[in-house]
Structures are given as C-alpha cells and as structure tokens.
Design a protein around this motif. Structure first.
Motif, PDB file in Angstrom:
ATOM      1  N   THR A   1       0.845  -1.184   0.000  1.00 25.36           N
ATOM      2  CA  THR A   1       0.000   0.000   0.000  1.00 25.36           C
ATOM      3  C   THR A   1       0.883   1.238   0.000  1.00 25.36           C
ATOM      4  O   THR A   1       1.757   1.386   0.856  1.00 25.36           O
ATOM      5  CB  THR A   1      -0.934   0.008   1.223  1.00 25.36           C
ATOM      6  OG1 THR A   1      -1.697  -1.212   1.248  1.00 25.36           O
ATOM      7  CG2 THR A   1      -1.890   1.179   1.182  1.00 25.36           C
TER       8      THR A   1
ATOM      9  N   VAL B   1      -6.877   5.184  -5.656  1.00 27.33           N
ATOM     10  CA  VAL B   1      -7.744   6.352  -5.815  1.00 27.33           C
ATOM     11  C   VAL B   1      -7.226   7.159  -7.000  1.00 27.33           C
ATOM     12  O   VAL B   1      -6.012   7.326  -7.176  1.00 27.33           O
ATOM     13  CB  VAL B   1      -7.756   7.192  -4.524  1.00 27.33           C
ATOM     14  CG1 VAL B   1      -8.695   8.388  -4.665  1.00 27.33           C
ATOM     15  CG2 VAL B   1      -8.177   6.333  -3.324  1.00 27.33           C
TER      16      VAL B   1
ATOM     17  N   THR C   1     -12.673   7.703  -1.325  1.00 29.54           N
ATOM     18  CA  THR C   1     -11.614   6.728  -1.633  1.00 29.54           C
ATOM     19  C   THR C   1     -12.163   5.432  -2.200  1.00 29.54           C
ATOM     20  O   THR C   1     -11.390   4.620  -2.715  1.00 29.54           O
ATOM     21  CB  THR C   1     -10.807   6.394  -0.363  1.00 29.54           C
ATOM     22  OG1 THR C   1     -11.683   5.797   0.605  1.00 29.54           O
ATOM     23  CG2 THR C   1     -10.162   7.650   0.214  1.00 29.54           C
ATOM     24  N   GLY C   2     -13.456   5.201  -2.061  1.00 30.88           N
ATOM     25  CA  GLY C   2     -14.033   3.946  -2.523  1.00 30.88           C
ATOM     26  C   GLY C   2     -13.995   2.843  -1.489  1.00 30.88           C
ATOM     27  O   GLY C   2     -14.505   1.746  -1.730  1.00 30.88           O
ATOM     28  N   ALA C   3     -13.392   3.100  -0.335  1.00 30.15           N
ATOM     29  CA  ALA C   3     -13.378   2.093   0.730  1.00 30.15           C
ATOM     30  C   ALA C   3     -14.804   1.863   1.213  1.00 30.15           C
ATOM     31  O   ALA C   3     -15.536   2.816   1.489  1.00 30.15           O
ATOM     32  CB  ALA C   3     -12.502   2.564   1.886  1.00 30.15           C
TER      33      ALA C   3
ATOM     34  N   GLU D   1      -9.006  -6.023   0.490  1.00 31.87           N
ATOM     35  CA  GLU D   1      -8.988  -5.345  -0.797  1.00 31.87           C
ATOM     36  C   GLU D   1      -8.093  -4.118  -0.726  1.00 31.87           C
ATOM     37  O   GLU D   1      -7.960  -3.487   0.327  1.00 31.87           O
ATOM     38  CB  GLU D   1     -10.399  -4.946  -1.234  1.00 31.87           C
ATOM     39  CG  GLU D   1     -11.156  -4.112  -0.228  1.00 31.87           C
ATOM     40  CD  GLU D   1     -12.609  -3.906  -0.634  1.00 31.87           C
ATOM     41  OE1 GLU D   1     -12.921  -4.040  -1.838  1.00 31.87           O
ATOM     42  OE2 GLU D   1     -13.429  -3.611   0.253  1.00 31.87           O
ATOM     43  N   SER D   2      -7.444  -3.826  -1.843  1.00 34.52           N
ATOM     44  CA  SER D   2      -6.575  -2.660  -1.971  1.00 34.52           C
ATOM     45  C   SER D   2      -7.065  -1.865  -3.171  1.00 34.52           C
ATOM     46  O   SER D   2      -7.137  -2.394  -4.279  1.00 34.52           O
ATOM     47  CB  SER D   2      -5.128  -3.105  -2.171  1.00 34.52           C
ATOM     48  OG  SER D   2      -4.259  -2.000  -2.310  1.00 34.52           O
ATOM     49  N   LEU D   3      -7.425  -0.590  -2.935  1.00 32.54           N
ATOM     50  CA  LEU D   3      -8.110   0.190  -3.950  1.00 32.54           C
ATOM     51  C   LEU D   3      -7.325   1.457  -4.286  1.00 32.54           C
ATOM     52  O   LEU D   3      -7.153   2.324  -3.428  1.00 32.54           O
ATOM     53  CB  LEU D   3      -9.508   0.589  -3.454  1.00 32.54           C
ATOM     54  CG  LEU D   3     -10.410  -0.553  -2.989  1.00 32.54           C
ATOM     55  CD1 LEU D   3     -11.621   0.007  -2.263  1.00 32.54           C
ATOM     56  CD2 LEU D   3     -10.836  -1.399  -4.181  1.00 32.54           C
TER      57      LEU D   3
ATOM     58  N   THR E   1      -3.511   4.913  -2.255  1.00 32.68           N
ATOM     59  CA  THR E   1      -4.199   3.626  -2.256  1.00 32.68           C
ATOM     60  C   THR E   1      -4.771   3.378  -0.866  1.00 32.68           C
ATOM     61  O   THR E   1      -4.100   3.625   0.133  1.00 32.68           O
ATOM     62  CB  THR E   1      -3.240   2.484  -2.624  1.00 32.68           C
ATOM     63  OG1 THR E   1      -2.682   2.732  -3.910  1.00 32.68           O
ATOM     64  CG2 THR E   1      -3.965   1.146  -2.639  1.00 32.68           C
TER      65      THR E   1
END
Length: 232
Positions: free
Chosen positions: A86, A138, A151-153, A134-136, A90
């Motif tokens: 990360t 941005v 962030t989409g988390a 999960e790793s997202l 992210t």
C-alpha cells in the motif's frame, strides 16, 4: 449537535523499537473513559515506521480495518494468502470478520513509512462473515483537484465512508453533512474558522449531529482524512 476539537498533542503515544504510534482513542495500556470511540470508530492510530519495522503476524476478528498511507509503503500479508504493498493514493481494507491473521511492515528502500489506520465495528451480519482484503487505488487526478474525494473504501460498518482532500495553501473544502463526521489533519494546517482556532497536523474535528455544512481552509498545503459515520 456538537463540535469537539481533539488536539494532536493530547493523543496517547506508544514507542517501540523502529516505530511509534499516536492513538486518538484508548488503546492497550492507554485508557481514558472519555476517549473510547466515536460512533463505529474504535481506533484511529497514526503510525510512524522505520524501513523493515512494523507489526508481525497477529490476529483480528470482528473488525473493519482501513489503512491510508501518507509516506513510504506498507507491505501487507495475511492468512488468506493476500499480499499487497500500500502506497500513498491507495486505500486498504481488511474485513476481519470471523478471523484473520495479518502482518504489516514498512517497505525497505523508500524511507520512513507513515500511515493512519482506523478500526470500525462491523454490521451485525458481518461480525462472523468470512474475512477478506482489498486494496483500492484512488484516481490521482481527483486527489490533485483539491476536492474532497471518496476513496471507494466500503467497510461493512453501516454507511461509513473515508474521503480525502489534498488542499493547496488557501484552498477550501466543505465538509459533508452526516450523523457523525471525523476530520483529521494528516499534514499541513487549517486557518482559524467558525469551528475553532487554527488546526495543525494531528488535530481533528469531531462533529456530532451537525446539520450545517462547514467549510475549512488550508493555511499551507494540507491533507485531510474525513470519515462520515452512521449515528451512534
């Protein structure tokens, strides 16, 4: 309705070889009955790690763990077989569910690593759900816009959301209206506002039941981590 200012200088501190952590809430040997949680948020830790240092494999269950890296890189491994690095920009989400072992170690060769990690209590139907990770990433253009970016988390904790704003000096952003809002100055500073005297890195606003949209302005280049949380 209330607005509380939590100064970074009042946080608890834990120091270990290669790392130190500033805790916004009661943690381990640090206990304050007035600082146990903020709605679903039970932990808000600001970690500073030397390369190669961190947290060896340990167990979690019944938590939603969200990590945002500010500098360096954080290497994640877990008992589900996930591996991820990360980096800034992210967001990582560990759904601990029924149980998972994981480790988090600062990567070598990238200087010191600093990350903020939040623990949230999950929805009732997620407490014993299978663990996952999960790793997202941005959108970097969105982060560079100076706006507040989702962030989409999606932790399984009601409609809890993590938003980030990277403001230039003089830039302003309007905080969202939600039952609970936690606004943390990760770096930089905010100018004096209707809410408070100037805020510095490590300080936070805790807004409970506010129905008015509040605007904050950066005194210098500033990064804000803003959580919207469901009612208590």
């Amino acid at each position: 309705m209330s607005v509380e200012i939590r100064r970074g200088t009042s946080r608890f501190t834990t120091r270990e070889p290669g790392r130190h952590t500033r805790h916004s809430f009661s943690f381990g040997q640090h206990y304050d009955p007035e600082r146990v949680s903020f709605g679903r948020m039970t932990c808000h830790d600001d970690h500073h790690l030397r390369p190669g240092s961190g947290f060896s494999e340990h167990h979690h269950a019944g938590l939603e763990i969200v990590t945002w890296v500010l500098t360096g890189a954080l290497e994640h491994t877990d008992s589900l077989g996930h591996t991820a690095t990360t980096t800034p920009g992210t967001v990582a989400v560990q759904h601990a569910g029924a149980g998972v072992d994981h480790a988090e170690v600062a990567a070598q060769g990238v200087g010191a690593t600093r990350f903020v990690q939040v623990w949230l209590t999950p929805d009732d139907d997620a407490v014993d759900a299978p663990a996952s990770f999960e790793s997202l990433p941005v959108d970097p253009e969105a982060l560079a816009s100076g706006d507040l970016v989702d962030t989409g988390a999606r932790p399984r904790s009601g409609d809890a959301r993590l938003l980030v704003a990277r403001l230039p000096a003089g830039g302003s952003v309007t905080l969202p209206v939600a039952p609970l809002v936690h606004c943390f100055v990760a770096r930089g500073a905010l100018v004096r506002s209707s809410l408070a005297e100037p805020l510095e890195a490590g300080d936070a606003f805790l807004l409970d039941g506010e129905t008015e949209a509040r605007t904050v302005t950066a005194a210098v280049a500033t990064e804000l981590l803003v959580w919207t949380l469901p009612a208590r």
